[in-house]
Structures are given as C-alpha cells and as structure tokens.
Design a protein around this motif. Structure first.
Motif, PDB file in Angstrom:
ATOM      1  N   LEU A  73       6.717   5.590   4.634  1.00  0.00           N
ATOM      2  CA  LEU A  73       7.120   4.827   3.467  1.00  0.00           C
ATOM      3  C   LEU A  73       8.245   3.803   3.801  1.00  0.00           C
ATOM      4  O   LEU A  73       8.326   2.669   3.649  1.00  0.00           O
ATOM      5  CB  LEU A  73       7.579   5.567   2.502  1.00  0.00           C
ATOM      6  N   LYS A  94       7.742  -0.121  -4.549  1.00  0.00           N
ATOM      7  CA  LYS A  94       6.532  -0.324  -3.834  1.00  0.00           C
ATOM      8  C   LYS A  94       6.073  -1.667  -4.018  1.00  0.00           C
ATOM      9  O   LYS A  94       5.528  -2.269  -2.765  1.00  0.00           O
ATOM     10  CB  LYS A  94       5.402   0.738  -3.938  1.00  0.00           C
ATOM     11  N   LEU A 154       4.023  -2.643  -0.517  1.00  0.00           N
ATOM     12  CA  LEU A 154       3.270  -1.691   0.223  1.00  0.00           C
ATOM     13  C   LEU A 154       1.818  -1.268  -0.632  1.00  0.00           C
ATOM     14  O   LEU A 154       0.985  -0.811  -0.237  1.00  0.00           O
ATOM     15  CB  LEU A 154       4.115  -0.316  -0.108  1.00  0.00           C
ATOM     16  N   ILE A 155       2.025  -1.821  -2.046  1.00  0.00           N
ATOM     17  CA  ILE A 155       0.724  -1.525  -2.806  1.00  0.00           C
ATOM     18  C   ILE A 155       0.726  -3.011  -3.546  1.00  0.00           C
ATOM     19  O   ILE A 155       1.554  -3.842  -3.445  1.00  0.00           O
ATOM     20  CB  ILE A 155       0.783  -0.504  -3.805  1.00  0.00           C
ATOM     21  N   ARG A 197      -5.119   2.079   2.649  1.00  0.00           N
ATOM     22  CA  ARG A 197      -4.446   3.390   2.072  1.00  0.00           C
ATOM     23  C   ARG A 197      -3.277   2.870   1.253  1.00  0.00           C
ATOM     24  O   ARG A 197      -2.512   2.488   1.719  1.00  0.00           O
ATOM     25  CB  ARG A 197      -4.184   4.185   3.123  1.00  0.00           C
ATOM     26  N   ASP A 198      -3.211   3.506  -0.106  1.00  0.00           N
ATOM     27  CA  ASP A 198      -2.128   3.177  -0.853  1.00  0.00           C
ATOM     28  C   ASP A 198      -0.931   4.167  -0.529  1.00  0.00           C
ATOM     29  O   ASP A 198      -1.547   5.437  -0.224  1.00  0.00           O
ATOM     30  CB  ASP A 198      -2.332   3.497  -2.161  1.00  0.00           C
ATOM     31  N   ILE A 199       0.075   4.028  -0.085  1.00  0.00           N
ATOM     32  CA  ILE A 199       0.939   4.928   0.290  1.00  0.00           C
ATOM     33  C   ILE A 199       1.940   5.405  -0.908  1.00  0.00           C
ATOM     34  O   ILE A 199       2.472   4.489  -1.786  1.00  0.00           O
ATOM     35  CB  ILE A 199       2.131   4.254   1.377  1.00  0.00           C
ATOM     36  N   LEU A 229       7.042   1.369   6.468  1.00  0.00           N
ATOM     37  CA  LEU A 229       6.152   0.109   6.157  1.00  0.00           C
ATOM     38  C   LEU A 229       7.031  -0.938   5.670  1.00  0.00           C
ATOM     39  O   LEU A 229       6.494  -2.124   5.322  1.00  0.00           O
ATOM     40  CB  LEU A 229       5.009   0.666   5.325  1.00  0.00           C
ATOM     41  N   TYR A 244      -3.839   2.815 -11.198  1.00  0.00           N
ATOM     42  CA  TYR A 244      -4.379   3.865  -9.914  1.00  0.00           C
ATOM     43  C   TYR A 244      -5.750   4.333 -10.407  1.00  0.00           C
ATOM     44  O   TYR A 244      -5.775   4.970 -11.439  1.00  0.00           O
ATOM     45  CB  TYR A 244      -3.253   5.008  -9.668  1.00  0.00           C
ATOM     46  N   ARG A 257       0.434  -2.494  10.140  1.00  0.00           N
ATOM     47  CA  ARG A 257      -0.092  -1.180  10.044  1.00  0.00           C
ATOM     48  C   ARG A 257      -0.836  -0.901  11.471  1.00  0.00           C
ATOM     49  O   ARG A 257      -1.073   0.183  12.008  1.00  0.00           O
ATOM     50  CB  ARG A 257      -1.082  -0.783   8.903  1.00  0.00           C
ATOM     51  N   LYS A 293      -0.263  -2.355 -12.727  1.00  0.00           N
ATOM     52  CA  LYS A 293      -0.777  -1.656 -11.620  1.00  0.00           C
ATOM     53  C   LYS A 293      -1.423  -0.421 -12.071  1.00  0.00           C
ATOM     54  O   LYS A 293      -0.767   0.314 -12.956  1.00  0.00           O
ATOM     55  CB  LYS A 293       0.347  -0.943 -10.444  1.00  0.00           C
TER      56      LYS A 293
END
Lengths: 275, 305
Positions: A88, B49, B54-55, A273-275, A91, B14, A97, B12
């Motif tokens: 985490l 995030k 990251l997402i 991939r979602d972290i 990144l 999931y 990545r 968001k």
C-alpha cells in the motif's frame, strides 16, 4: 529502469538480512559437494569422466531443488506484501506496478544466481582439485548446466509471481506453489511415463513427445543438460534426445517463454488488482 | 487560494454490491488542514486510496494537483506524502535503509535522513537498528518521516496519531502547524476527535460512504445548533434567586454545581444576566459543543433521515 534497480537492490539486501541468500547458497553448495565426492568415487575405468557423472547427478538435484527454492522465494512476493501492508505504501510512491514486479524479479534472480554459481562453483573447484576432469567439452557442459539452472530458477520465480498475483491470501499462494512444484517435478513425469508404458511401445504421433517435453520446463531443462555429450549416454536421456527435433536453441527458447509468459501474466493481474 | 485536491461526485462500489463511497464532493486548498472524521468502515481509507490513485472511482472525477491520480503521473506522486493506517515496513531492514529506499524512489537526496529522523523524534541510534525491534510508536514516526520526504505539497495521513504517546502527539501537531504555514495541504483522518478540535481548520464527516457534513468547526456548530452547556457554582449551598429564571432548566451536577443547556442564541443574554448577579456565584464555566457532540449529532440526524 532506475526504479527497477532500486527495488532489485532492496530485495537483495532483504534476502541477505533474512539469511535467504546464505541458506540457499549453503544448501546448494553442500549438496553439490556431497554429490561431487560421492558421485565421482565409483567411476573407475567405466569411461565416463567424473565431470559427466557430476553433471548428471547435479542436474537431477537441480530439477528438485531449484524450482522449490524459487517458488519459496517468489510465492510471497506480491500477496505477502499486500497482506503485510507494505505494498500500500509502496504504491503511493512514483513507481509503476510493472516496475515493482520486474524489480523483484531481478532481485530474486540475482539471489538465485549467486547461490547457484557459488554452490556449483564450489563443486567445480573441488573437482578441479581432485584432478578428475580436464575435458573441455565436459567443462562447457558444466558451465551451461549452471547457467540453465539459473534459467530454470527464473521460470519458477516467474510462476511464483503469477501465483502470488492471483492468490487472495498468502496461505493460498503457498499451497498452490507446493502443488505446482509437485506437479511439474513429480506428477507430470510419472504420468508421462505411465502414458508411454500404457501405449505399449506403439509410437506416438510425430512431435507429441516433443510437445509434452516442452510443456514442462523441468523436462526442457533435463533434455537440455542430459541430451548430449558424455552425460547423454550416462543418463539414458540420449535416446530421447536422438529422436527429438528439440535442439538446444529450441529448449532455451522454451525456457525463456516459460519465464516471460508467467511474468507478463503476473504483471497484468497485479495491475488490475485493487489494493 | 488555489485548490490542490478536488473531488466531484465520486462514488466507489466494490464488486457491484458494496457502496464504499457515495457521491462525495469537496475541494481542498493550499495550506488547509482538513480532518476526515468517521467510524471504522465509513470510507475514509477508501477515499484516501482514491486520492492516491490506488483504486479508480466507479463514477465521478478525482483531481490531485490538477491530474487524475489513477493515471500514475510520477511528477504528481513525487509531490504527495502518504502515511497509511497502521503503517508497516520490511522488518529486516533498518530505519535508515528503509528511509533511503523511499527517498531514492522519490528522487530525494538521502542526506536529509538525519534531519527527518530528528524532526519526527526518532533517535539516531534507533535509526540503525532493524525495524523488527521498533515499538509501534517508533514505526509510526518512521512512517511520518517517509511521508515528509521531499517536502510534499499534499499530505494524506490515515490515523496518524494512533500509537503515539501524548508528548509525541503534541510534537506531531506542531509539525503539522509548521507544514501548514509552508502551504502544504493536509488531509488527516482520525477517531481522536478531541485532539483534532483546535488543529483542523475544517472537518469533513463521512458515514457509510456519504459525506454528511463539511465546514469549519464553528460552521458545524452553527448548522447543528446544539445547545452550549453552562455550569455555575454558587458561593454557599443556597441557590441564588437569579438562577430560578423561566426557560432555563438547571440540574445538579455534583459538588454543588448547577448545569443547564442553553440554545446558541440564548447564551449571551444569559451570561450577561448571570454576570450582573456575580455576587452569588463562585465559578462560571461555559462549554461549547465538542467535536464529539457535533459528530454524534450529524450521525444521528443522518440515521433519522
């Protein structure tokens, strides 16, 4: 490129701290030396040089051990870092990545390379001191065996990353890695042998055996090292190699594909991939 | 002031089922310290995030320093600092090795390491020990040190004071003040509402992925119009006649004090009348609704809606 090197350096440093480098080197050196001393004892005047005997026994050892070591190092690389939370943070830094995967790959290969060269190098020095082998051809085979052992390691490191990128948990990744090791090292060959016996000597369709040998990286490695020279006669692989169109180049290419494909897949899965 | 972070209608979801965030919108300006407040699982970490890229948001638009963070623009990432919740490091490496690893990734000169260790209060002797031997507080300080690498323009701190003792918390907040005056945008999430009270200029409250309040603490007090509490201790045991005013309900609060809740608009007139009759009163305390009270209020009003 610089990011890849930064990650690789960190992996190597961590491997040294964790004693991974030391443990791997010692295990390989100990087994290689044992095989050298034991294996070169009974040759006498059989006609096979000591070096050829050592090559045969060492490459059989490699097929068991190097994939296991490679999978042990690599199955944890992605999912483990995600689980521990270090991924985490990483990144959040200016790094892609793909660079992370490649950097780790480079670092782990460096560790394997060091361990293999030191371990097998010790065996080579011992052999040279015993004065058993002076044959240039056999020495070349030894060097190529060491190099292809690293390549075999690279294949299984890449496969380990693929497992690591797709598994949801570390324990799952560990289980799958062990399963893959059993499959490639033991089950596949047993099944292949069983199939050949069941065929009762009827000849297989053209190229099917070749294909089946390429489909398992450990078989490709075996054929590469035991298919020619003095080792071929000694190990009995010469018979297979003679009827096969698989040249050294083809086998090397197969091993390279076996490295590149899982590595590319691992990168792809990790990127999504979602972290 | 130029804005550094902007979030427009961001949701968001999931796995097509769980709504982690629902239609969030806000902007953060340069030099602003904003507290992100909410339960565990309210969506704070998901939001951070998203801001880090990251997402990706299911819908809506995120901009950090003018760029979409999910594109992974390295120049933007270099200007960000991030401290994850319960930060973890590679245990076998020393603090210094870890910091220089991150410094190299950010292309920051490693020679600033000692200064950073000092700033976050990590002893130089500890910096050369493996992180395995660190206490939680020391890991948190190392986490903060890596977040401060390269003087970031925007800092995301997820539960930054968890595991820090009170002295270090003060140290931490003075660091935050220093950064704010340097123009850094700071978004910090926390449960420790009490300590955020005087630190954060602005508060964003999220609950179950929705943004339910956004403003300075005074704004929120006005919107919530929660009553202030007033506490009076008469000199002797008797109750002064003045306190028997209509419209104010006094209750006993132990040690002979009396307490009453007063609406926002009523409190100044009441204070005025009480101080005119100061002769009968020993102490007088006025308590504004705390961030805790405000938080509870906004949560309840959302649940009721």
């Amino acid at each position: 490129m610089r990011n890849i090197l930064i990650i690789a350096t960190k992996e190597v440093r961590e491997g040294m701290r964790n004693r991974w480098v030391l443990a791997t080197t010692l295990v390989l050196a100990a087994l290689a030396l044992t095989l050298t001393f034991l294996g070169s004892a009974p040759t006498g005047n059989v006609g096979a040089s000591r070096l050829d005997v050592v090559i045969v026994s060492l490459s059989s050892l490699t097929i068991f051990l190097v994939p296991l070591i490679a999978l042990l190092i690599s199955h944890d690389a992605i999912v483990g870092e995600i689980e521990r939370g270090t991924m985490l943070l990483l990144l959040g830094y200016p790094i892609g990545r793909g660079q992370i995967v490649l950097g780790k790959f480079l670092g782990h290969i460096a560790i394997l390379c060091f361990a293999t060269i030191c371990g097998y190098g010790a065996a080579a020095i011992a052999l040279a001191l015993m004065g058993g082998a002076t044959d240039v051809q056999s020495w070349l085979a030894f060097v190529s065996m060491t190099g292809s052992s690293v390549l075999l390691g690279a294949v299984f490191v890449a496969i380990g990353y693929f497992v690591s990128a797709s598994a949801g948990e570390r324990s799952t990744a560990g289980g799958i890695a062990i399963g893959l090791w059993l499959f490639f090292v033991l089950i596949y060959d047993m099944a292949l042998l069983g199939g050949l016996v069941a065929a009762q000597g009827r000849s297989l369709p053209d190229g099917l055996l070749d294909l089946l040998l390429l489909a398992n990286p450990t078989d490709a490695y075996r054929l590469l090292n035991l298919g020619s020279g003095g080792a071929a006669a000694l190990s009995g692989m010469g018979g297979v190699a003679k009827n096969s169109i698989l040249t050294g180049e083809v086998l090397l290419a197969a091993l390279s594909v076996w490295t590149a494909a899982p590595l590319a897949l691992a990168t792809l899965l990790f990127s999504r991939r979602d972290i | 002031m130029p804005s550094t972070v902007s979030v427009k209608g961001v949701s968001k979801r999931y796995g097509g089922k769980v709504d982690a965030l629902r239609a969030l919108s806000f902007t953060l300006d340069e030099g602003e310290t904003v507290a992100l407040v909410g339960h565990n699982g309210a969506g704070k970490t998901t939001l951070i995030k998203l801001l880090l890229g990251l997402i990706r948001p299911t819908s809506g638009e995120v901009r950090v320093l003018g760029e979409d963070p999910a594109k992974g623009d390295f120049a933007v990432r270099r200007a960000l600092g991030y401290l994850p919740e319960s930060v973890s490091f590679h245990m076998a490496l020393t603090g210094r090795e870890t910091l220089s690893f991150y410094a190299r990734l950010k292309r920051v000169d490693i020679r600033c390491a000692d200064e950073l260790f000092e700033r976050v209060g990590l002893a130089i002797s500890a910096a050369d020990r493996p992180i395995r031997t660190y206490s939680k507080g020391m890991r948190q300080r190392l986490g903060l040190a890596q977040a401060l690498l390269g003087a970031p323009k925007v800092l995301f701190l997820d539960e930054p004071t968890s595991g820090l003792d009170p002295a270090l918390r003060r140290n931490f907040y003075s660091l935050i003040d220093e950064l704010r005056s340097g123009g850094t945008t700071i978004l910090l999430s926390s449960h420790a509402l009490g300590e955020l009270e005087d630190r954060a200029g602005r508060v964003i409250i999220v609950n179950r992925g929705s943004q339910i309040a956004d403003g300075t603490i005074d704004d929120l007090r006005r919107i919530a119009s929660l009553p202030s509490r007033i506490r009076v201790r008469p000199i002797s045991g008797e109750t002064p006649g003045l306190l028997k005013e209509p419209g104010v309900r006094w209750t006993e609060a132990g040690d002979g004090s009396l307490e009453a809740e007063v609406a926002h608009s009523e409190r100044l007139p009441l204070l005025h009348r009480l101080s005119n009759a100061a002769s009968g009163i020993d102490t007088l305390t006025m308590m504004e609704p705390t961030l805790d009270d405000l938080y509870a209020h906004f949560l309840n009003s959302q649940e009721a809606a």
